[in-house]
Design a protein around this motif. Structure first.
Motif, short mmCIF file in Angstrom:
data_model
loop_
_atom_site.label_atom_id
_atom_site.label_comp_id
_atom_site.label_asym_id
_atom_site.label_seq_id
_atom_site.Cartn_x
_atom_site.Cartn_y
_atom_site.Cartn_z
N ASN B 178 0.83 -1.21 0.00
CA ASN B 178 0.00 0.00 0.00
C ASN B 178 0.87 1.27 0.00
O ASN B 178 0.72 2.11 0.89
CB ASN B 178 -0.90 -0.02 1.25
CG ASN B 178 -2.18 0.77 0.96
OD1 ASN B 178 -2.23 1.47 -0.05
ND2 ASN B 178 -3.15 0.65 1.82
N ASP B 179 1.83 1.37 -0.94
CA ASP B 179 2.51 2.67 -1.11
C ASP B 179 2.42 3.03 -2.58
O ASP B 179 2.16 2.17 -3.43
CB ASP B 179 3.98 2.58 -0.62
CG ASP B 179 4.79 1.63 -1.49
OD1 ASP B 179 5.21 2.04 -2.59
OD2 ASP B 179 4.93 0.46 -1.09
N ALA B 180 2.64 4.29 -2.90
CA ALA B 180 2.33 4.83 -4.23
C ALA B 180 2.97 3.98 -5.33
O ALA B 180 2.29 3.51 -6.25
CB ALA B 180 2.80 6.28 -4.31
N LYS B 183 1.69 0.17 -5.49
CA LYS B 183 0.30 0.09 -5.97
C LYS B 183 0.28 0.30 -7.49
O LYS B 183 -0.38 -0.45 -8.22
CB LYS B 183 -0.53 1.17 -5.26
CG LYS B 183 -2.02 1.14 -5.55
CD LYS B 183 -2.76 2.06 -4.56
CE LYS B 183 -4.25 2.06 -4.81
NZ LYS B 183 -4.74 3.41 -5.23
N ASN B 204 -5.21 -7.63 -4.90
CA ASN B 204 -5.34 -6.97 -3.59
C ASN B 204 -4.18 -6.02 -3.34
O ASN B 204 -3.06 -6.28 -3.75
CB ASN B 204 -5.33 -8.02 -2.46
CG ASN B 204 -6.65 -8.77 -2.43
OD1 ASN B 204 -6.70 -9.94 -2.80
ND2 ASN B 204 -7.70 -8.08 -2.02
N ILE B 205 -4.51 -4.94 -2.64
CA ILE B 205 -3.46 -4.05 -2.12
C ILE B 205 -3.36 -4.36 -0.64
O ILE B 205 -4.37 -4.32 0.09
CB ILE B 205 -3.85 -2.57 -2.35
CG1 ILE B 205 -4.03 -2.30 -3.85
CG2 ILE B 205 -2.80 -1.65 -1.75
CD1 ILE B 205 -2.78 -2.48 -4.68
N VAL B 206 -2.17 -4.75 -0.18
CA VAL B 206 -1.99 -5.16 1.22
C VAL B 206 -1.17 -4.12 1.96
O VAL B 206 -0.38 -3.39 1.35
CB VAL B 206 -1.28 -6.53 1.29
CG1 VAL B 206 -2.19 -7.63 0.78
CG2 VAL B 206 0.04 -6.49 0.55
N PRO B 207 -1.35 -4.02 3.31
CA PRO B 207 -0.53 -3.03 4.05
C PRO B 207 0.95 -3.31 3.84
O PRO B 207 1.37 -4.47 3.81
CB PRO B 207 -0.94 -3.27 5.50
CG PRO B 207 -2.24 -3.99 5.45
CD PRO B 207 -2.28 -4.76 4.17
N GLN B 210 3.55 -6.12 5.60
CA GLN B 210 2.66 -7.11 6.23
C GLN B 210 3.18 -8.53 5.98
O GLN B 210 3.66 -8.84 4.88
CB GLN B 210 1.26 -6.96 5.61
CG GLN B 210 0.27 -8.00 6.04
CD GLN B 210 -0.07 -7.88 7.52
OE1 GLN B 210 -0.22 -6.78 8.03
NE2 GLN B 210 -0.13 -9.00 8.20
N ASP B 211 3.10 -9.40 6.97
CA ASP B 211 3.48 -10.82 6.79
C ASP B 211 2.39 -11.47 5.94
O ASP B 211 1.24 -11.58 6.35
CB ASP B 211 3.56 -11.48 8.17
CG ASP B 211 3.71 -13.00 8.03
OD1 ASP B 211 4.04 -13.46 6.91
OD2 ASP B 211 3.49 -13.71 9.03
N LEU B 212 2.75 -11.91 4.74
CA LEU B 212 1.74 -12.37 3.77
C LEU B 212 1.54 -13.89 3.76
O LEU B 212 0.89 -14.43 2.87
CB LEU B 212 2.15 -11.90 2.36
CG LEU B 212 2.13 -10.36 2.20
CD1 LEU B 212 2.70 -9.95 0.85
CD2 LEU B 212 0.71 -9.84 2.36
N THR B 213 2.11 -14.59 4.75
CA THR B 213 1.99 -16.06 4.74
C THR B 213 0.52 -16.50 4.67
O THR B 213 0.17 -17.32 3.83
CB THR B 213 2.66 -16.64 6.01
OG1 THR B 213 3.95 -16.05 6.12
CG2 THR B 213 2.77 -18.13 5.90
N PRO B 214 -0.37 -15.97 5.52
CA PRO B 214 -1.78 -16.41 5.41
C PRO B 214 -2.35 -16.13 4.01
O PRO B 214 -3.05 -16.98 3.43
CB PRO B 214 -2.49 -15.56 6.47
CG PRO B 214 -1.44 -15.10 7.39
CD PRO B 214 -0.18 -14.98 6.59
N PHE B 215 -2.01 -14.96 3.46
CA PHE B 215 -2.54 -14.62 2.12
C PHE B 215 -2.08 -15.68 1.12
O PHE B 215 -2.84 -16.17 0.28
CB PHE B 215 -2.00 -13.23 1.73
CG PHE B 215 -2.56 -12.68 0.45
CD1 PHE B 215 -1.90 -12.93 -0.76
CD2 PHE B 215 -3.74 -11.96 0.43
CE1 PHE B 215 -2.41 -12.43 -1.95
CE2 PHE B 215 -4.25 -11.45 -0.76
CZ PHE B 215 -3.59 -11.69 -1.95
N ALA B 218 -3.92 -18.89 1.20
CA ALA B 218 -5.19 -18.84 0.44
C ALA B 218 -4.91 -18.93 -1.05
O ALA B 218 -5.60 -19.64 -1.79
CB ALA B 218 -5.90 -17.52 0.78
#
Lengths: 332, 412, 240, 295
Positions: B178-180, B183, B204-207, B210-215, B218
């Motif tokens: 989620n930075d310019a 994105k 998706n735009i993620v923070p 962020q630790d993306l393991t759960p993402f 999925a």
């Protein structure tokens, strides 16, 4: 005592007023303007932390809300700056009212971290919303006139100082706020409504911060969630106020001036040594606290108080020292 | 009143220096504004290295040859601290105090967007050697140029290269921090994929950070052919490690910006293998030039000697920003200190500039979406192949075939 | 007698199972001094907290000058004219004695100048004028107790709740405090006083209410109550 | 998408495990010394880089290096504590805030030193454990558990249990608990406040440094990493209730669950928004932390 203060205040103000007339070095004016901004932010933070005893670790949220209010009003609904700026203060005040009601029930570190969580949540909202432009941030029409911003910032910060000086030192509000800090339940028995007074202090701390945020947006011409809703505003305002001395007006002012000018001087003139200025600034802040645990202003006035007492020949026991002017122990 | 007089004296002294007359000098004053601290310190420092390498190499050869004299360059640094307001202060300091002739600009779009208006006011040309966000060029700053084309210009190429694989990837999951910049990168990947008929299952735009393991767990269920991620250096390393840890290997993994950085390969070792990335230059690009470095390989060697780490296109783009100024100055034959007229002419020269450098063809767009960005250079698709950044697309520039699909983590 | 200034109407206050105050009713008429006595833990301070709004009654109601004030917060009651002191003395330590009283004066005199003037009057009345600019935390116990009374007086209350203001004082200080209390009564302030020192209570109270285990076991003239067998038993041992 | 429920829960635990390590030491230090340490992130960063260079030098797996990193930083913490004690002894200023400003300066200095000494690139600490993962399957439910993260969780729980026994069973633990409840009274009972605090601060810095190594194995490390971990460390400690150690795992797991559920089921853009919003609401509802047991 009061007469000398007014003279001193008038002479400092007059120097600051004639400054832009005798120099048009834009960088120098910009640095002094930013110093004013930090003085305003540190004072606003101290109203809540020093006087009322509530440590707001999310103070930057009002700065960011002010910045975005002005930016959105100017860019999305074509307001002109003279209207968009006060609106920033109003919106910040409204947010302080609604956020304050539930949050001010908390105490000490819990209030500090709850306000921090709130400011981080607002930053995420700004990152996600369309109207704020998300991570791309917002650009404002560049109006790069150093003298205009110097004068406006000086005006806002002086007005804030006078407002705080009157309310906190002269009018009844300052004493009521200190009573709440000292002993909330005891104050209730004397007819003070703690919730109302704390909310008033919270709004009083938020409105100037919001206006300064609006100023920042128009002055720097670009804002994004990372810069105006990040931790920099809160961290630096806290360090300046505490470094200078809590619970007074002059503590944050001196703290802001010293820390900001130190940082800028090292940043500008040690530029060739990459981040050496960060190391020096960090070391200075740490050492200053080790040698002045009561903050700069606390130590200064302690020193002056002690010297005056010696001159008057009174055996001053530290406990009985006249403590109304100095930073006080804030209770959790 | 005694105090006031002293105070006034001090102030006037402090402000006296800009009043000194600007005396002739035999070197160009170059301002350097990059983020050496704060969140974007990595990109900021790489950019600074590119500028340093240009200045040191140029000065080693005596400086810029104008008419019969050689003029060296002196860099004046300012750390923007990843804060737009500090960038604006830096710009004003370099413009008014140091009175620089031109500026080599920041890495992040936010800082650039705060610096550019200040330099427009003082009419000081700036070239950013590494800012890739499309936002900058849409603002149409007259005094700002960029040697690296924005990500909406370069982002499509890797997707086009992947679309030519057989069997071509049919489904994709695309995400961005989620930075310019990140994105914009993710959006560029998405537009290109949709144009080429690749079905985007999840966008998706993620923070950021962020630790993306759960993402990724999925995503593992969706089993897309391609996973594309827009982010900054650390986030890319973390994503590969997450995929490695949940033992999920998509057919293709495309990421930008950070794959070309030495830290990516050094941190991930064999897990970095076969990762795709977007770039505009590598040391094996065949480009010839008579300015400072004859070809890409020579620059690569010089960079490795100077910083002990292989150079990537950000660093190369930053050095090229210096070359652009060098070429334009030689064209208008301006000598330091540059007057306002000189600087105006310098902008015109930069707009007309069309030169071959070790980096490739340098040509700034004069209008449209990429106004003043370098559109001369050809975007490339790169892939990590046995520890090196290798060009695998487009065909005419490829130096090796793209390895597709990705070899599962376990069998490396 | 005109109607009562304060009426406690079968008030009960339970903390979980414990009935700190159990179905107590009594009335106070303007200008009276009422003593509230009983062994430790009888519910005296709880009653004070209920009347001054710190606790809301579980059952029953409280009327002040005819208005039902049960459940209203302390600061609303202070405005209506109920002043109180605390058993555990509560000065604002970081502020001076004068400032402590000024804060209480704001209730009647919002501007600081008028409040300061009023505060000086109160300081003279309570004999603390000479310690005005000294930090409250440096006062002696007697000084702090006087400050408590002074702060309550600054509210210009019609009903003053005094919670053990004489306890812990030496005889001369006690006499001065009693003299002050009587002076306040002469100025028309109704006083409800909790005290353990029988000599003080019996001498100044018009009527006395006795609590034991939260229940009212006796009320009336001090002499009658002193002879009441239940009271004697409650005090002298052999709990009921 | 019910298939993913077990994975979401497992991922929540695994992320939570990391949060436990960065918060447990801090909670202990706060309980005893009432200090808000702004430099907790920097201790983590320094520990990570020590682990990184030790790994390069000795080629041992990072998990064997943990004790060394602990000892080195425990000593640093032990030596450092008297300085912090002096900072906290200011009579006029608010000690809590003075400690905060001191550690803020410290953190700033460490960040500058880190950037200059370790450079600005990111690094990762290789570990044999990060090579594989367990894959459990029953019916159409399946769960992948990365070994490195599982090891992190086990390590986190073992530290929590060790600290728990240290506090409950040893006399040192008794002294610590006495100090955290009533500093002066403990002093009267012969508890050497200074020395105990030094040990506690040493343990806190040691544990934080160790978690840096763990983070280096699972994620990556850089001189700038401090800031984010300071934030999460604070959140976990405050959510659990300041100084209430046994609350830390639950608070950590809650933060882990919120992230994994939002990343899998809801819109990932709102993950951090949810984390901060939930923390804010929990603090409003129960002002002394999740279990209302905070100091």
């Amino acid at each position: 005592m009061r007469h000398r203060n007014i003279l001193w205040f008038a002479s400092v103000l007059s120097i600051l007023l004639i400054l832009p007339l005798i120099t048009d070095d834009a960088f120098f004016l910009r640095i002094i303007t930013e110093a004013f901004m930090w003085i305003g932010l540190a004072m606003a933070w101290d109203v809540l932390a020093g006087y009322t005893g509530y440590l707001n670790f999310g103070h930057g949220v009002f700065f960011g809300i002010g910045a975005y209010t002005t930016a959105i009003l100017m860019m999305r609904s074509e307001w002109s700056f003279p209207f968009a700026l006060p609106a920033a203060g109003v919106v910040a005040g409204i947010v302080a009212l609604f956020a304050g009601l539930p949050t001010l029930r908390l105490k000490g570190a819990y209030f500090a971290i709850a306000t921090w969580a709130l400011s981080r949540a607002v930053q995420q909202v700004a990152l996600v919303l369309e109207i704020t432009g998300g991570p791309d941030g917002m650009r404002l029409p560049p109006f790069l006139n150093p003298k205009f911003f110097y004068m406006l910032m000086l005006g806002i910060v002086t007005a804030t100082f006078l407002l705080f000086w009157f309310l906190m030192e002269r009018a009844s509000f300052g004493l009521k706020v200190r009573a709440i800090r000292e002993d909330e339940s005891g104050a209730m028995a004397l007819g003070l409504n703690p919730t109302k007074i704390k909310i008033q202090a919270f709004i009083l701390s938020a409105v100037p911060t919001g206006i300064l945020g609006g100023m920042y947006a128009y002055w720097i011409t670009f804002i994004d969630p990372a810069s105006v809703l990040g931790d920099l505003v809160t961290d630096q305002a806290v360090v300046m106020a505490v470094f200078g001395g809590l619970g007074t007006l002059f503590g944050p002012i001196i703290g802001a001036i010293l820390i900001f000018l130190f940082k800028t001087y090292f940043w500008a003139y040690l530029a060739d040594y990459q981040v050496l200025y960060l190391i020096i600034l960090g070391l200075l802040i740490a050492l200053s606290v080790v040698f002045m645990p009561n903050g700069l202003w606390g130590t200064l006035t302690g020193y002056i108080g002690a010297r005056q007492a010696l001159r008057k020949g009174l055996a001053v026991n530290p406990q009985a020292e006249n403590e109304t002017e100095k930073g006080d122990k804030t209770h959790e | 009143m005694k105090h006031c007089l002293i105070a006034v004296l001090i102030f006037t002294l402090f402000t006296a220096n800009p009043l000194l007359a600007e005396e002739a000098r035999d070197f160009f004053k170059v301002g350097v504004i990059t983020s050496l601290s704060g969140d974007l310190a990595t990109g900021g420092n790489v950019t600074k290295r590119g500028y340093d390498l240009w200045a040191n190499t140029l000065n080693a050869q005596g400086g810029i040859q104008i008419k019969d004299k050689k003029y060296t360059v002196k860099l004046f640094y300012a750390d923007a601290q990843s804060e737009p307001s500090q960038g604006a202060s830096a710009a004003e300091r370099l413009a008014t105090q140091e009175k620089v002739d031109f500026v080599l600009g920041p890495y992040s779009s936010g800082v650039t967007l705060a610096v550019a208006p200040v330099l427009e006011k003082y009419k000081i040309p700036m070239i950013t050697g590494s800012a890739e966000s499309p936002l900058i060029w849409k603002q149409k700053f007259f005094y700002t140029f960029g040697t690296v084309p924005p990500v909406n210009y370069t982002g499509a190429t890797p997707i086009q290269t992947l679309a030519k694989m057989n069997p071509a990837p049919k489904t994709a999951v695309i995400l961005g921090s989620n930075d310019a910049f990140s994105k914009a990168t993710a959006e560029a990947f998405k537009d290109a994929a949709e144009k080429l008929g690749i079905k985007v299952l999840k966008f998706n735009i993620v923070p950021s950070g962020q630790d993306l393991t759960p993402f990724m767990s999925a995503v593992k269920v969706l089993q897309p052919d391609l996973v594309a991620f827009g982010g900054h250096d650390e986030e890319l390393i973390n994503l590969v490690k997450s995929l490695r840890q949940i033992n999920y290997t998509p057919k293709a993994l495309l990421m930008h910006y950070g794959v070309t950085e030495p830290a990516f390969i050094e941190s991930l070792g064999k897990d970095a293998e076969q990762v795709f990335g977007a770039s505009v230059w590598t040391t094996s690009v065949h480009a010839k030039s008579d300015m400072l470095w004859p070809d890409a390989a020579a620059y690569g060697k010089a960079a490795e000697e100077a910083f002990k780490v292989p150079a990537d296109y950000t660093q190369a783009g930053s050095s090229t920003a210096g070359l652009a100024f060098q070429a334009a100055l030689q064209k208008i034959e301006a000598v330091p200190p540059l007057s306002e007229a000189n600087r105006e002419a310098l902008i015109k020269a930069l707009e007309e500039l069309e030169i071959q450098t070790f980096y490739g063809k340098l040509k700034f767009a004069k209008e449209g979406e990429y106004y003043h960005a370098n559109v001369g250079i050809t975007p490339l698709t790169i892939q990590i192949q046995n520890g090196k950044v290798v060009i695998v697309g487009p065909e005419k520039d490829a130096e090796a075939a793209a390895q597709y699909p990705l070899k599962p983590w376990g069998q490396r | 007698m005109s109607d009562p200034i304060l009426r406690i109407d079968s008030v009960t206050k339970a903390f979980g199972g414990l009935h700190a105050v159990d179905d107590v009713s009594f009335e106070i008429y303007p200008g009276e001094i009422i003593g509230l006595i009983g062994p430790n833990g009888a519910g005296k301070t709880t009653m004070f907290n209920i009347v001054s709004g710190y606790y809301a009654p579980t059952h029953g109601r409280i009327f002040f000058k005819g208005e039902n004030i049960s459940g209203k917060p302390p600061y609303k009651l202070a405005e209506r004219g109920i002043g109180r002191t605390f058993q555990v003395v509560k000065p604002f330590p970081g502020l001076t004695v004068l400032e402590n009283v000024i804060i209480a004066s704001f209730c009647r005199y919002p501007q600081r100048e008028k409040a300061t003037a009023h505060a000086w009057k109160i300081l003279e009345l309570s004999g603390l004028a000479d310690r005005a600019n000294v930090s409250a935390s440096s006062l002696t116990l007697a000084g702090r107790k006087r400050l408590e009374i002074g702060k309550a007086l600054a509210l210009e209350p019609e009903l003053l709740l005094l919670d053990e203001v004489v306890a812990g004082l030496n005889p001369t200080e006690a006499d001065q405090t009693i003299e002050l209390i009587l002076k306040l009564r002469d100025q028309g302030i109704t006083i409800l006083i909790v005290e353990h020192i029988m000599r003080v209570i019996m001498s100044i109270s018009d009527r006395v209410v006795v609590l034991n285990f939260g229940r009212k076991i006796a009320a009336g003239k001090p002499e009658q109550v002193a002879k009441d067998p239940q009271v004697v038993q409650a005090y002298l041992g052999g709990e009921a | 998408m019910l298939l993913l429920l077990p994975q979401a829960i497992v991922d929540g635990f695994l992320i939570g495990g990391i949060y436990v390590t960065i918060a447990i030491g801090f909670s202990l230090a706060y309980g005893v010394m009432h200090i808000i340490d702004f430099a907790v992130g920097e201790w983590i960063m320094l520990g990570a880089f020590l682990g990184f260079y030790l790994n390069i030098w000795t080629q041992w797996d990072p998990f064997f290096l943990l004790p060394f990193v602990f000892i080195v930083f425990a000593v640093i913490g032990f030596v450092f504590q008297p300085v912090i004690h002096r900072v906290l002894s200011g009579k006029k200023g608010n000690p809590l805030l003075m400690g905060l400003v001191f550690t803020f300066g410290l953190g700033l200095m460490f960040r500058g030193l880190g950037l200059t000494v370790f450079g600005f690139y990111s690094h990762s600490i290789p570990s044999a454990l990060s090579a594989n993962s367990f894959f459990l399957e029953s019916g159409n439910f399946f769960v992948t558990i990365p070994v490195i993260r599982f090891a992190g969780l086990v390590y986190a729980l073992s530290i929590t249990i060790m600290l728990h026994y240290l506090l409950k069973k040893s006399d040192f633990g008794l002294a610590v608990r006495a100090l955290s409840q009533n500093r002066d009274a403990a002093g009267l009972m012969g508890v050497n406040a200074k020395r105990t605090s030094s040990y506690v601060y040493g343990i806190y810095v040691g544990i934080s440094a160790m978690s840096g190594v763990l983070i280096g194995c699972i994620f990556s490390i850089s001189a700038q990493m401090g800031g984010d971990y300071t934030v999460f460390s604070f959140f976990v400690v405050v959510l659990a209730g300041m100084g209430y150690l046994s609350g830390v795992p639950w608070a950590a797991f809650l933060l882990g669950f919120v992230q994994s559920f939002f990343l899998i089921y809801f819109n990932p853009s709102y993950t951090l928004l949810a984390v901060f919003a939930i923390l804010y609401v929990v603090l409003l509802v129960s002002p002394k932390g999740m279990f209302a047991k905070g100091v």
